[in-house]
Design a protein around this motif. Structure first.
Motif, PDB file in Angstrom:
ATOM      1  N   GLU A 195       8.551  21.448 -13.529  1.00 53.07           N
ATOM      2  CA  GLU A 195       9.966  21.644 -13.246  1.00 53.07           C
ATOM      3  C   GLU A 195      10.060  22.029 -11.770  1.00 53.07           C
ATOM      4  OE1 GLU A 195      12.020  23.628 -17.021  1.00 53.07           O
ATOM      5  OE2 GLU A 195      10.448  24.885 -16.164  1.00 53.07           O
ATOM      6  N   ALA A 196      11.245  21.819 -11.210  1.00 57.00           N
ATOM      7  CA  ALA A 196      11.428  22.087  -9.786  1.00 57.00           C
ATOM      8  C   ALA A 196      11.228  23.565  -9.452  1.00 57.00           C
ATOM      9  CB  ALA A 196      12.819  21.626  -9.340  1.00 57.00           C
ATOM     10  N   GLY A 197      11.538  24.456 -10.394  1.00 54.53           N
ATOM     11  CA  GLY A 197      11.517  25.882 -10.093  1.00 54.53           C
ATOM     12  C   GLY A 197      10.168  26.559 -10.228  1.00 54.53           C
ATOM     13  N   ASP A 198       9.152  25.836 -10.669  1.00 56.12           N
ATOM     14  CA  ASP A 198       7.851  26.480 -10.906  1.00 56.12           C
ATOM     15  C   ASP A 198       7.202  26.852  -9.569  1.00 56.12           C
ATOM     16  OD1 ASP A 198       5.810  27.525 -12.365  1.00 56.12           O
ATOM     17  OD2 ASP A 198       5.183  25.644 -13.280  1.00 56.12           O
ATOM     18  N   THR A 199       6.449  27.935  -9.577  1.00 61.80           N
ATOM     19  CA  THR A 199       5.846  28.432  -8.340  1.00 61.80           C
ATOM     20  C   THR A 199       4.349  28.685  -8.502  1.00 61.80           C
ATOM     21  OG1 THR A 199       6.158  30.761  -8.897  1.00 61.80           O
ATOM     22  CG2 THR A 199       7.993  29.651  -7.779  1.00 61.80           C
ATOM     23  N   PRO A 200       3.605  28.647  -7.391  1.00 58.72           N
ATOM     24  CA  PRO A 200       2.167  28.962  -7.448  1.00 58.72           C
ATOM     25  C   PRO A 200       1.926  30.380  -7.963  1.00 58.72           C
ATOM     26  CG  PRO A 200       2.760  28.050  -5.294  1.00 58.72           C
ATOM     27  CD  PRO A 200       4.046  28.280  -6.027  1.00 58.72           C
ATOM     28  N   GLU A 201       2.832  31.312  -7.623  1.00 58.76           N
ATOM     29  CA  GLU A 201       2.658  32.703  -8.050  1.00 58.76           C
ATOM     30  C   GLU A 201       2.743  32.804  -9.575  1.00 58.76           C
ATOM     31  OE1 GLU A 201       4.892  31.724  -5.666  1.00 58.76           O
ATOM     32  OE2 GLU A 201       3.497  32.224  -4.042  1.00 58.76           O
ATOM     33  N   ALA A 202       3.775  32.152 -10.169  1.00 58.14           N
ATOM     34  CA  ALA A 202       3.949  32.221 -11.626  1.00 58.14           C
ATOM     35  C   ALA A 202       2.728  31.639 -12.335  1.00 58.14           C
ATOM     36  CB  ALA A 202       5.211  31.474 -12.049  1.00 58.14           C
ATOM     37  N   GLN A 203       2.089  30.649 -11.706  1.00 61.07           N
ATOM     38  CA  GLN A 203       0.950  29.980 -12.350  1.00 61.07           C
ATOM     39  C   GLN A 203      -0.387  30.555 -11.879  1.00 61.07           C
ATOM     40  OE1 GLN A 203       1.122  28.005 -14.890  1.00 61.07           O
ATOM     41  NE2 GLN A 203       3.352  28.103 -14.907  1.00 61.07           N
ATOM     42  N   LEU A 204      -0.344  31.722 -11.261  1.00 61.08           N
ATOM     43  CA  LEU A 204      -1.571  32.417 -10.828  1.00 61.08           C
ATOM     44  C   LEU A 204      -2.486  31.506 -10.018  1.00 61.08           C
ATOM     45  CD1 LEU A 204      -2.374  34.202 -14.205  1.00 61.08           C
ATOM     46  CD2 LEU A 204      -1.218  35.194 -12.230  1.00 61.08           C
ATOM     47  N   CYS A 205      -1.871  30.717  -9.117  1.00 67.33           N
ATOM     48  CA  CYS A 205      -2.667  29.778  -8.328  1.00 67.33           C
ATOM     49  C   CYS A 205      -3.166  30.439  -7.039  1.00 67.33           C
ATOM     50  CB  CYS A 205      -1.848  28.530  -8.000  1.00 67.33           C
ATOM     51  SG  CYS A 205      -1.658  27.479  -9.465  1.00 67.33           S
ATOM     52  N   THR A 206      -4.341  30.008  -6.624  1.00 72.65           N
ATOM     53  CA  THR A 206      -4.944  30.534  -5.393  1.00 72.65           C
ATOM     54  C   THR A 206      -4.752  29.568  -4.233  1.00 72.65           C
ATOM     55  OG1 THR A 206      -7.021  29.492  -6.040  1.00 72.65           O
ATOM     56  CG2 THR A 206      -6.730  31.812  -6.645  1.00 72.65           C
ATOM     57  N   HIS A 207      -4.450  28.290  -4.546  1.00 75.66           N
ATOM     58  CA  HIS A 207      -4.319  27.266  -3.519  1.00 75.66           C
ATOM     59  C   HIS A 207      -3.096  26.404  -3.810  1.00 75.66           C
ATOM     60  CE1 HIS A 207      -8.488  28.504  -3.034  1.00 75.66           C
ATOM     61  NE2 HIS A 207      -8.514  27.903  -1.861  1.00 75.66           N
ATOM     62  N   LEU A 208      -2.647  25.690  -2.764  1.00 75.89           N
ATOM     63  CA  LEU A 208      -1.475  24.823  -2.877  1.00 75.89           C
ATOM     64  C   LEU A 208      -1.858  23.441  -2.348  1.00 75.89           C
ATOM     65  CD1 LEU A 208       1.724  24.462  -3.122  1.00 75.89           C
ATOM     66  CD2 LEU A 208       1.780  25.137  -0.704  1.00 75.89           C
ATOM     67  N   LEU A 209      -1.469  22.400  -3.079  1.00 74.40           N
ATOM     68  CA  LEU A 209      -1.712  21.036  -2.604  1.00 74.40           C
ATOM     69  C   LEU A 209      -0.579  20.645  -1.652  1.00 74.40           C
ATOM     70  CD1 LEU A 209      -3.421  18.434  -2.766  1.00 74.40           C
ATOM     71  CD2 LEU A 209      -2.009  17.723  -4.690  1.00 74.40           C
ATOM     72  N   ALA A 210      -0.917  20.419  -0.395  1.00 78.61           N
ATOM     73  CA  ALA A 210       0.095  20.052   0.603  1.00 78.61           C
ATOM     74  C   ALA A 210      -0.509  19.017   1.534  1.00 78.61           C
ATOM     75  CB  ALA A 210       0.533  21.284   1.399  1.00 78.61           C
ATOM     76  N   ASP A 211       0.226  17.928   1.749  1.00 72.75           N
ATOM     77  CA  ASP A 211      -0.267  16.828   2.595  1.00 72.75           C
ATOM     78  C   ASP A 211      -1.659  16.377   2.154  1.00 72.75           C
ATOM     79  OD1 ASP A 211       2.070  17.166   4.095  1.00 72.75           O
ATOM     80  OD2 ASP A 211       1.108  18.675   5.361  1.00 72.75           O
ATOM     81  N   GLY A 212      -1.856  16.338   0.833  1.00 76.05           N
ATOM     82  CA  GLY A 212      -3.125  15.825   0.296  1.00 76.05           C
ATOM     83  C   GLY A 212      -4.291  16.769   0.425  1.00 76.05           C
ATOM     84  N   GLU A 213      -4.034  18.021   0.870  1.00 78.06           N
ATOM     85  CA  GLU A 213      -5.139  18.964   1.035  1.00 78.06           C
ATOM     86  C   GLU A 213      -4.862  20.272   0.310  1.00 78.06           C
ATOM     87  OE1 GLU A 213      -6.625  19.443   4.906  1.00 78.06           O
ATOM     88  OE2 GLU A 213      -7.161  17.302   4.958  1.00 78.06           O
ATOM     89  N   ALA A 214      -5.936  20.957  -0.047  1.00 79.19           N
ATOM     90  CA  ALA A 214      -5.810  22.261  -0.711  1.00 79.19           C
ATOM     91  C   ALA A 214      -5.707  23.341   0.356  1.00 79.19           C
ATOM     92  CB  ALA A 214      -7.023  22.510  -1.599  1.00 79.19           C
ATOM     93  N   ARG A 215      -4.607  24.087   0.343  1.00 83.72           N
ATOM     94  CA  ARG A 215      -4.450  25.194   1.284  1.00 83.72           C
ATOM     95  C   ARG A 215      -4.519  26.511   0.542  1.00 83.72           C
ATOM     96  NH1 ARG A 215       0.744  23.173   4.707  1.00 83.72           N
ATOM     97  NH2 ARG A 215      -0.202  21.276   5.542  1.00 83.72           N
ATOM     98  N   ALA A 216      -5.329  27.417   1.042  1.00 78.85           N
ATOM     99  CA  ALA A 216      -5.438  28.738   0.422  1.00 78.85           C
ATOM    100  C   ALA A 216      -4.117  29.481   0.556  1.00 78.85           C
ATOM    101  CB  ALA A 216      -6.564  29.536   1.065  1.00 78.85           C
ATOM    102  N   LEU A 217      -3.752  30.217  -0.494  1.00 78.71           N
ATOM    103  CA  LEU A 217      -2.486  30.974  -0.476  1.00 78.71           C
ATOM    104  C   LEU A 217      -2.769  32.446  -0.175  1.00 78.71           C
ATOM    105  CD1 LEU A 217      -0.714  29.374  -3.528  1.00 78.71           C
ATOM    106  CD2 LEU A 217       0.003  29.219  -1.169  1.00 78.71           C
TER     107      LEU A 217
END
Lengths: 366, 366
Positions: B344-366
């Motif tokens: 869904e549009a509103g989901d966030t890396p924080e809510a999903q306990l993510c450590t990294h974000l996929l941006a421009d095809g690469e994994a960026r540490a959060l």
């Protein structure tokens, strides 16, 4: 006599047990890669509480016993999804949604059925709590097909169904009295054209709307003159596009047996050209304490049916002759070998089913 | 109320369940590397047959129920080694010796004990059938210590005992009447010097022959003036040499509790400076159908006690923003990432306990 096991219960021996464990690990790895984290509920629970989350009647298939501690009846789980739903609704009820959980464990039934003679089976699965949208279904179906691929299932196929289809039509454009609804559902499920014609002939075209996915969806679309199924058809089409080319797809929109608790989508998983289901899933509803309902989407695999015969299993074993220094064998294990040490002078590579022999510090093929 | 579980039964939640599964896989891998192949017996068996292979009274601790198929009583296994011994003696009875088998599975007890409040535990182990020699014990003890190392158990230690020591002495140089033998064993086990002195004062030095391995073995050797223990002392010394430097070692030659069914050797495994046993093993005897006896050596680990708190567990999770192409996420999974897709549009890396974000095809540490 002591070698005899009860009907429906069995030992798994070498090399099958290792092969099954390896397949299970690969399947769980594929599920884990989509962010599904493991939960591990206990083998037994209070029977009454478990029963509220099981399908009607399922508690009667469970092994039950009186707990000497609480003096209450406990049940050995006949199914793991009910326990995982309990965890999502209670102990993880505060967790932001969606929550992705996976599981693998043994389930036990008091009686076997003719269709599934095993009383103990191993269930592996993944459940997404908080959503039953098309996006959720696309993800869950992708995870399921990834899991089958990880298990090297040949020619995987998926059969979709629309469990609440008849209810939706009966409440809308094609009214059917509630007293005849269950009968209609059963006759559609059984593809009993005569029976369907006798109850509600308008539903007859649904029987023909089963088969290879594209063709069946086209027939369903033609049948849906009022557009009441439009969102379901669009959802199915979107899910099919996600899987395009990875798996054979069929649609059986009125199949209902075993999907009584699913909401808009159900699916069965097959492989190897067999008609024996190796997994199933769909969308459903979880009840929280207090009565609030939550949408969910998931699937389970029957792990025992993932194991082909004979299993694909690497059984390289290095025979370590009697008297070899322990450090030499340890070095070969560090290099990835399975070592089998002779503990007596008379032991042989043949007796130990070894494929290689350690000689002059090197592994030689036998 | 539906969230409540019976006493001694519990859910394992994220990230503990994944951590436990990872540790179990590593332990089984270490055991497998020594040539021990997996067997997987069923959760339930005929109670009577299982009881003949369990310790006296253990069947009373098992969950039992009447099988509607056979009308006989079945028991849920309270222990896996009895089943593995059954397999070695029956279905694998024709296999050349030694046979090396491993196992991992849940065991269930009707009641918990004060010392082990869990009613369901996970048992992992390895058994060598056909030998109880020093060479067999050296291998099994090495496998056990390799298994603890694979589980990252800190400061592993092993405590040896000689379960049939008192019987051996009583039948030889230090006679004790059969009516007092059990009492003597218990008082030696309890280090009750006064009690031992009242029954058989000659046995008193054995109480002092417990402690750090080298010192205790020296005292045992000094005690053994007649040389009746010479082969046992030589065996212990050889086993200790195998493990030299890998693990702290102690000897408690008259410890008997829990080793009643062991023959010449028993051992307990510890870790992390805790006094709670995390595993045990030794030499024992398996009875084949027809009554023939076979020597065996093995060990079991209590898997739940291998899991430190907090667990060492890599929980890198890559958040895949809403609308990302499925192929992009699949590529990251192929590269070893755990992906968590926004559905869904509103989901966030924080809510999903993510450590990294996929941006421009690469994994960026959060």
């Amino acid at each position: 006599m002591t070698a005899l096991l009860p009907e429906g219960l069995r030992d798994r021996l070498p090399p099958f047990a290792d092969a099954a464990a390896a397949i299970e690990a690969r399947v769980l790895g594929a599920i884990h890669a989509h962010g599904y984290e493991r939960v591990d509920p206990p083998l037994a629970e209070f029977a009454e509480a478990l029963g509220t989350r099981l399908k009607a009647g399922a508690l009667h298939d469970a092994v039950r016993f009186v707990d000497p501690v609480s003096q209450r009846t406990l049940a050995i789980r006949p199914d793991l999804t009910a326990q995982v739903a309990r965890i999502a609704a209670t102990r993880m009820g505060h967790h932001p949604r969606p929550v992705r959980l996976s599981y693998a464990g043994s389930v036990l039934k008091l009686r076997a059925s003719q269709l599934s003679p095993a009383r103990e089976t191993r269930q592996i699965g993944a459940e997404l709590f908080g959503l039953d949208s098309v996006a959720a279904a696309q993800e869950v179906v992708t995870v399921a097909i990834d899991a089958l691929a990880a298990a090297n299932v040949a020619r995987p196929s998926i059969d979709f169904t629309l469990p609440d289809l008849v209810d939706t039509l009966a409440a809308g454009p094609l009214p059917v009295g509630p007293e005849r609804l269950d009968d209609l559902r059963q006759r559609l499920d059984a593809k009993d054209a005569g029976g369907v014609a006798a109850i509600a002939p308008d539903y007859l075209p649904l029987i023909a709307a089963a088969g290879p996915f594209e063709q069946a969806v086209d027939r369903l679309r033609a049948f849906d003159r009022d557009g009441v199924l439009a969102s379901r058809i669009a959802g199915l089409t979107a899910i099919a596009q996600t899987l395009d080319g990875r798996v054979a797809m069929t649609l059986d929109p009125t199949e209902r047996h075993g999907f009584e608790y699913q909401t808009w989508l159900g699916f069965s998983l097959f492989g190897g050209g067999s008609s024996v289901e190796i997994g199933r899933g769909g969308t459903y509803t979880v009840v929280h304490e207090g009565g609030a309902e939550e949408a969910a989407t998931g699937f389970s695999l029957f792990a025992d049916r993932l194991l082909g015969d004979p299993p694909v299993h690497d059984r390289r074993r290095l025979f370590v002759p009697f008297g070899t220094r322990a450090a030499d064998a340890a070095r070969m294990r560090e290099a990835g070998w399975v070592t089998v040490a002779a503990l007596e002078a008379g032991d042989t590579p043949e007796a130990q089913l070894c494929t290689h022999l350690l000689a002059d510090g090197e592994a030689r093929a036998l």
